[in-house]
Design a protein around this motif. Sequence first.
Motif, PDB file in Angstrom:
ATOM      1  N   GLY A  77     -36.791 -12.978  25.881  1.00  0.00           N
ATOM      2  CA  GLY A  77     -35.291 -12.241  27.248  1.00  0.00           C
ATOM      3  C   GLY A  77     -36.455 -12.136  27.980  1.00  0.00           C
ATOM      4  O   GLY A  77     -37.169 -12.981  28.332  1.00  0.00           O
ATOM      5  N   GLU A  78     -36.240 -10.652  29.060  1.00  0.00           N
ATOM      6  CA  GLU A  78     -35.929 -10.721  29.999  1.00  0.00           C
ATOM      7  C   GLU A  78     -38.133  -9.579  29.755  1.00  0.00           C
ATOM      8  O   GLU A  78     -37.567  -9.197  28.108  1.00  0.00           O
ATOM      9  CB  GLU A  78     -34.862  -9.644  30.907  1.00  0.00           C
ATOM     10  N   PRO A  79     -38.754  -9.766  30.387  1.00  0.00           N
ATOM     11  CA  PRO A  79     -39.817  -9.011  29.908  1.00  0.00           C
ATOM     12  C   PRO A  79     -40.095  -7.526  29.562  1.00  0.00           C
ATOM     13  O   PRO A  79     -40.420  -6.761  28.703  1.00  0.00           O
ATOM     14  CB  PRO A  79     -40.288  -9.294  31.519  1.00  0.00           C
ATOM     15  N   ASN A  80     -39.013  -6.289  30.173  1.00  0.00           N
ATOM     16  CA  ASN A  80     -38.909  -5.216  29.811  1.00  0.00           C
ATOM     17  C   ASN A  80     -37.422  -4.978  28.214  1.00  0.00           C
ATOM     18  O   ASN A  80     -37.273  -4.192  28.401  1.00  0.00           O
ATOM     19  CB  ASN A  80     -38.297  -4.070  30.433  1.00  0.00           C
ATOM     20  N   GLU A  81     -37.109  -6.440  27.978  1.00  0.00           N
ATOM     21  CA  GLU A  81     -35.484  -6.185  26.850  1.00  0.00           C
ATOM     22  C   GLU A  81     -35.824  -5.654  25.682  1.00  0.00           C
ATOM     23  O   GLU A  81     -37.220  -6.001  24.807  1.00  0.00           O
ATOM     24  CB  GLU A  81     -35.369  -7.348  26.849  1.00  0.00           C
ATOM     25  N   LYS A  82     -34.780  -5.358  24.715  1.00  0.00           N
ATOM     26  CA  LYS A  82     -35.090  -4.426  23.811  1.00  0.00           C
ATOM     27  C   LYS A  82     -34.464  -4.704  22.802  1.00  0.00           C
ATOM     28  O   LYS A  82     -33.343  -5.107  23.050  1.00  0.00           O
ATOM     29  CB  LYS A  82     -35.044  -2.456  23.428  1.00  0.00           C
ATOM     30  N   SER A  83     -34.968  -5.164  21.281  1.00  0.00           N
ATOM     31  CA  SER A  83     -33.755  -5.572  20.219  1.00  0.00           C
ATOM     32  C   SER A  83     -33.017  -4.965  20.203  1.00  0.00           C
ATOM     33  O   SER A  83     -32.253  -3.918  20.041  1.00  0.00           O
ATOM     34  CB  SER A  83     -34.269  -6.032  19.605  1.00  0.00           C
ATOM     35  N   ARG A  84     -31.474  -6.200  20.186  1.00  0.00           N
ATOM     36  CA  ARG A  84     -30.371  -5.179  19.724  1.00  0.00           C
ATOM     37  C   ARG A  84     -30.041  -4.844  18.444  1.00  0.00           C
ATOM     38  O   ARG A  84     -28.983  -4.258  17.823  1.00  0.00           O
ATOM     39  CB  ARG A  84     -28.993  -6.490  20.202  1.00  0.00           C
ATOM     40  N   TYR A  85     -30.847  -5.452  17.661  1.00  0.00           N
ATOM     41  CA  TYR A  85     -30.644  -4.968  16.417  1.00  0.00           C
ATOM     42  C   TYR A  85     -31.744  -4.306  15.609  1.00  0.00           C
ATOM     43  O   TYR A  85     -32.692  -4.384  16.202  1.00  0.00           O
ATOM     44  CB  TYR A  85     -30.343  -6.388  15.257  1.00  0.00           C
TER      45      TYR A  85
END
Length: 505
Positions: A77-85
């Motif tokens: 995903g994006e470099p600083n993106e967090k998991s949605r689950y």
Amino acid sequence: MKSQNKIDWMITLVPLVIVVGLSLLFFEFPNQSNEVLCKIRFFFGDTFGTYYLIIGLGMFLVSMFLAISKYGDIVLGEPNEKSRYSFFTWGSMMFTCGLAADILFYSFSEWVMYATNPHIAELGSIQEWSGVFPIFHWSFIPWGFYLVLAVAFGFMLHVRKRNRQKYSEACRPIIGKYADGFGGRVIDLLAVFALLAGTATTFSVATPLMASIIGELFHITINRTVITITILLITCAVYTYALLHGIKGISVLAKVCIYMFFGLILFVLIFSGKTRYIIDTGFESLGRTIQNFIGLATYTDPIRKTNFPQEWTIYYWAYWMVWCVAAPFFIGNISRGRTIRQTILGGYVFSVGSTIVSFIVLGNYSLGLQTSGVLDFIAQYEANGDLCSMIINIIKTLPCAPFVLVVVLFTMIAFYATSFDSIAYTASCYSYYKLEENEKPHKIIQFLWCIMLIILPIALVFSESSMNNLQSVSIIAAFPIGIVMILIIISFIKDGKQYLHEIKS
């Protein structure tokens, strides 16, 4: 452009025609069809058996390389993106989409099939080795197939943001413009056929057990094939309903399935009276699996003394390879926001851990009854080859056996439904030339795939295909898919290397 106009009718309708044609052949000529399957299976499994073994070991080694190398830092995903689950929700969806109800069927019975093979006698005793192979055949290498391809597809979808969710698109960094031409079409048709073959094998293996459980609970004497087909249709209705409610419906069903699954395992572990034996034997089998891992992964039986790898290890690697058309796409989809390292290592921890626990607890319970002389399951299996009746006899030795039978039945339905709604969702994406990041397949297309996935299993059940013939379907379909998988891995490593260079620059 409306989504209906973007449907790839060739990828959607050609597999449908092939499935209907094969199903008619199984209905009309069951004996002749099974005989042809056996001959083709022998050609691929015996002549090219080492090919499957090399791909299996190679995938596991590649997964370890990706996890510990610089590629492991890449975020899907994006470099600083967090998991949605959460880890539990993510792991539940991954585990249930990747195994289906086979995990329960084989956890109870697989050691018996190995115990009767001469290769076990070559290695040692039934106590020492019959619990080793279930762990080996269902753990690190199988999940290596899934996880390597999952990060490749996740990278393609969430980092490169490509809008063609197909095998051919994953090969683009190597085959270039040919992904849009005839070569790409061939790759995608092979992938869809393998997907249908894998689901047919899975549905056909364990649904007879569900039919036997219903017969045992309600004392029904109707032909097992009739009950099995009824269960297939009911299961199809359940996973279709969940699928049409999207990823949220899949996640809810996956968590319900996991709760029932672990509840069953805890019940057997605590109340079976074999707790010490289960833990001791399981710990020893796991240690023996790790100690002999490379030897087990490279054993080919060159002089064919027992044909053990041809009958089992090669079949299993082929079985997981055909499932790799759908399960890794789904895992890659839900892994957005996780790094490649987190996806691979987390997948091994949750999925391999859960798998091993299942085989240790359920398998060693019945093995303990065998070694202590309470019941002779090996003699039962050798007498009639009916694993379903044998599994029911195993469950009937547990406290509150009718309740356990009900739990097993509903857990199997939940496993099937969760697995096949994720597969149908992925297959629906295959039916489009392009799908933008937040665009979903049309529900009519999803429903079409739900129906298509159930046709061939019904034909196989109706023709009363043997275990050997069910294995043949996977081995045949997996052969060309292995080549495509190699292309995907090379493409991903090439593209990933370029991406890391772009970030650094």
